[in-house]
Design a protein around this motif. Structure first.
Motif, PDB file in Angstrom:
ATOM      1  N   PRO A  24      49.012  47.127  43.032  1.00 17.31           N
ATOM      2  CA  PRO A  24      47.934  46.625  42.165  1.00 17.31           C
ATOM      3  C   PRO A  24      48.411  46.231  40.771  1.00 17.31           C
ATOM      4  N   LEU A  25      47.740  45.229  40.219  1.00 17.54           N
ATOM      5  CA  LEU A  25      47.943  44.915  38.806  1.00 17.54           C
ATOM      6  C   LEU A  25      47.372  46.040  37.960  1.00 17.54           C
ATOM      7  N   PHE A  26      46.201  46.549  38.373  1.00 17.10           N
ATOM      8  CA  PHE A  26      45.549  47.691  37.734  1.00 17.10           C
ATOM      9  C   PHE A  26      44.883  48.497  38.840  1.00 17.10           C
ATOM     10  N   PRO A  27      44.645  49.794  38.631  1.00 15.91           N
ATOM     11  CA  PRO A  27      43.892  50.558  39.626  1.00 15.91           C
ATOM     12  C   PRO A  27      42.544  49.877  39.891  1.00 15.91           C
ATOM     13  N   GLY A  28      42.196  49.785  41.159  1.00 13.33           N
ATOM     14  CA  GLY A  28      40.963  49.104  41.536  1.00 13.33           C
ATOM     15  C   GLY A  28      41.175  47.670  41.977  1.00 13.33           C
ATOM     16  N   HIS A  29      42.415  47.183  41.957  1.00 10.63           N
ATOM     17  CA  HIS A  29      42.748  45.833  42.441  1.00 10.63           C
ATOM     18  C   HIS A  29      42.537  45.827  43.955  1.00 10.63           C
ATOM     19  N   SER A  65      36.358  40.854  35.449  1.00  9.07           N
ATOM     20  CA  SER A  65      37.284  40.840  36.571  1.00  9.07           C
ATOM     21  C   SER A  65      37.975  39.489  36.654  1.00  9.07           C
ATOM     22  N   PHE A  66      39.065  39.486  37.372  1.00  5.28           N
ATOM     23  CA  PHE A  66      39.786  38.258  37.698  1.00  5.28           C
ATOM     24  C   PHE A  66      39.712  38.117  39.201  1.00  5.28           C
ATOM     25  N   VAL A  67      39.236  36.978  39.690  1.00  3.94           N
ATOM     26  CA  VAL A  67      39.083  36.734  41.118  1.00  3.94           C
ATOM     27  C   VAL A  67      39.891  35.493  41.462  1.00  3.94           C
ATOM     28  N   ALA A  68      40.830  35.620  42.418  1.00  6.67           N
ATOM     29  CA  ALA A  68      41.719  34.493  42.708  1.00  6.67           C
ATOM     30  C   ALA A  68      42.270  34.565  44.128  1.00  6.67           C
ATOM     31  N   ALA A  69      42.650  33.387  44.634  1.00  6.45           N
ATOM     32  CA  ALA A  69      43.320  33.284  45.926  1.00  6.45           C
ATOM     33  C   ALA A  69      44.432  32.248  45.824  1.00  6.45           C
ATOM     34  N   ASN A  70      45.553  32.550  46.427  1.00  6.17           N
ATOM     35  CA  ASN A  70      46.632  31.573  46.537  1.00  6.17           C
ATOM     36  C   ASN A  70      46.481  30.846  47.863  1.00  6.17           C
ATOM     37  N   HIS A  80      41.997  38.140  45.696  1.00 10.21           N
ATOM     38  CA  HIS A  80      42.289  39.259  44.806  1.00 10.21           C
ATOM     39  C   HIS A  80      41.102  39.469  43.881  1.00 10.21           C
ATOM     40  N   VAL A  81      40.668  40.706  43.751  1.00 11.50           N
ATOM     41  CA  VAL A  81      39.638  41.073  42.780  1.00 11.50           C
ATOM     42  C   VAL A  81      40.268  42.142  41.899  1.00 11.50           C
ATOM     43  N   VAL A  82      40.486  41.788  40.640  1.00  7.56           N
ATOM     44  CA  VAL A  82      41.225  42.645  39.714  1.00  7.56           C
ATOM     45  C   VAL A  82      40.319  43.029  38.547  1.00  7.56           C
ATOM     46  N   PRO A  83      40.156  44.328  38.293  1.00  9.27           N
ATOM     47  CA  PRO A  83      39.357  44.725  37.130  1.00  9.27           C
ATOM     48  C   PRO A  83      40.051  44.291  35.840  1.00  9.27           C
ATOM     49  N   ARG A  84      39.258  43.835  34.865  1.00  5.58           N
ATOM     50  CA  ARG A  84      39.803  43.375  33.590  1.00  5.58           C
ATOM     51  C   ARG A  84      39.079  44.040  32.431  1.00  5.58           C
ATOM     52  N   ASN A  85      39.847  44.290  31.392  1.00  7.70           N
ATOM     53  CA  ASN A  85      39.325  44.819  30.137  1.00  7.70           C
ATOM     54  C   ASN A  85      40.036  44.124  28.994  1.00  7.70           C
ATOM     55  N   PRO A  86      39.396  44.053  27.820  1.00  9.34           N
ATOM     56  CA  PRO A  86      40.067  43.439  26.674  1.00  9.34           C
ATOM     57  C   PRO A  86      41.401  44.130  26.405  1.00  9.34           C
ATOM     58  N   LYS A  87      42.390  43.328  26.064  1.00 17.46           N
ATOM     59  CA  LYS A  87      43.721  43.816  25.704  1.00 17.46           C
ATOM     60  C   LYS A  87      44.373  44.636  26.813  1.00 17.46           C
ATOM     61  N   ASP A  88      44.097  44.259  28.087  1.00 15.42           N
ATOM     62  CA  ASP A  88      44.702  44.989  29.204  1.00 15.42           C
ATOM     63  C   ASP A  88      46.128  44.539  29.495  1.00 15.42           C
ATOM     64  N   GLY A  89      46.591  43.503  28.802  1.00 10.78           N
ATOM     65  CA  GLY A  89      47.973  43.066  28.950  1.00 10.78           C
ATOM     66  C   GLY A  89      48.198  42.018  30.024  1.00 10.78           C
ATOM     67  N   LEU A  90      47.169  41.666  30.799  1.00  6.52           N
ATOM     68  CA  LEU A  90      47.346  40.651  31.838  1.00  6.52           C
ATOM     69  C   LEU A  90      47.408  39.282  31.187  1.00  6.52           C
ATOM     70  N   ARG A  91      48.562  38.658  31.330  1.00  8.40           N
ATOM     71  CA  ARG A  91      48.780  37.338  30.758  1.00  8.40           C
ATOM     72  C   ARG A  91      49.591  36.514  31.752  1.00  8.40           C
TER      73      ARG A  91
END
Length: 139
Positions: free
Chosen positions: A32-37, A80-85, A98-109
């Motif tokens: 996971p990118l983050f727990p809950g991915h 959240s970030f929702v994406a498919a390749n 992919h369903v990834v939980p997101r929060n401000p300043k979580d570092g996902l870039r």
């Protein structure tokens, strides 16, 4: 079974299932990118979103929508970030969202690299025309 996600759907490969119904199976990503991915996959084996039969699109994405709400609520995420390749960077050739939980300043870039602008309105208009011409007719 050659497809790992088909094995997960069939129950012959271990996964932490979040949702399991007649349309889709959703389970924790093992990296996971983050727990809950979570990954959401259709029960039917299709490789890409364009291979998903038209009648399956609505029911499948309804499950994606429900899982997205659960990820945000369950993980206390702001968004959240929702994406498919499709093919490129698709590690398992079975449609998965992919369903990834997101929060401000979580570092996902860097999910969409590199970003740029169209050189002119004419270039943007030409790209728009190409895309409009390529839209398939509804079934």
């Amino acid at each position: 079974m050659d497809c790992l996600f088909c094995a997960v759907v069939a129950g012959s490969a271990h996964a932490h299932r979040v949702l399991d119904d007649e349309v889709a199976v959703a389970f924790l990503d093992h990296r996971p990118l983050f727990p809950g991915h979570v990954l959401v996959v259709p029960r039917r084996h299709v490789e890409t979103v364009t291979d998903l039969p038209p009648g399956d699109v609505g029911p499948f994405f309804t499950r994606v929508q429900r899982v997205t709400a659960a990820v945000e609520r369950g993980m206390g995420a702001v968004g959240s970030f929702v994406a498919a390749n499709n093919r490129i960077s698709q590690s398992v050739p079975h449609l998965h969202v992919h369903v990834v939980p997101r929060n401000p300043k979580d570092g996902l870039r860097g999910f969409f690299w590199p970003r740029s602008r169209y050189a002119s309105e004419a270039e943007a208009a030409e790209v728009t025309a190409r895309l409009r011409a390529a839209i398939p007719e509804p079934d």
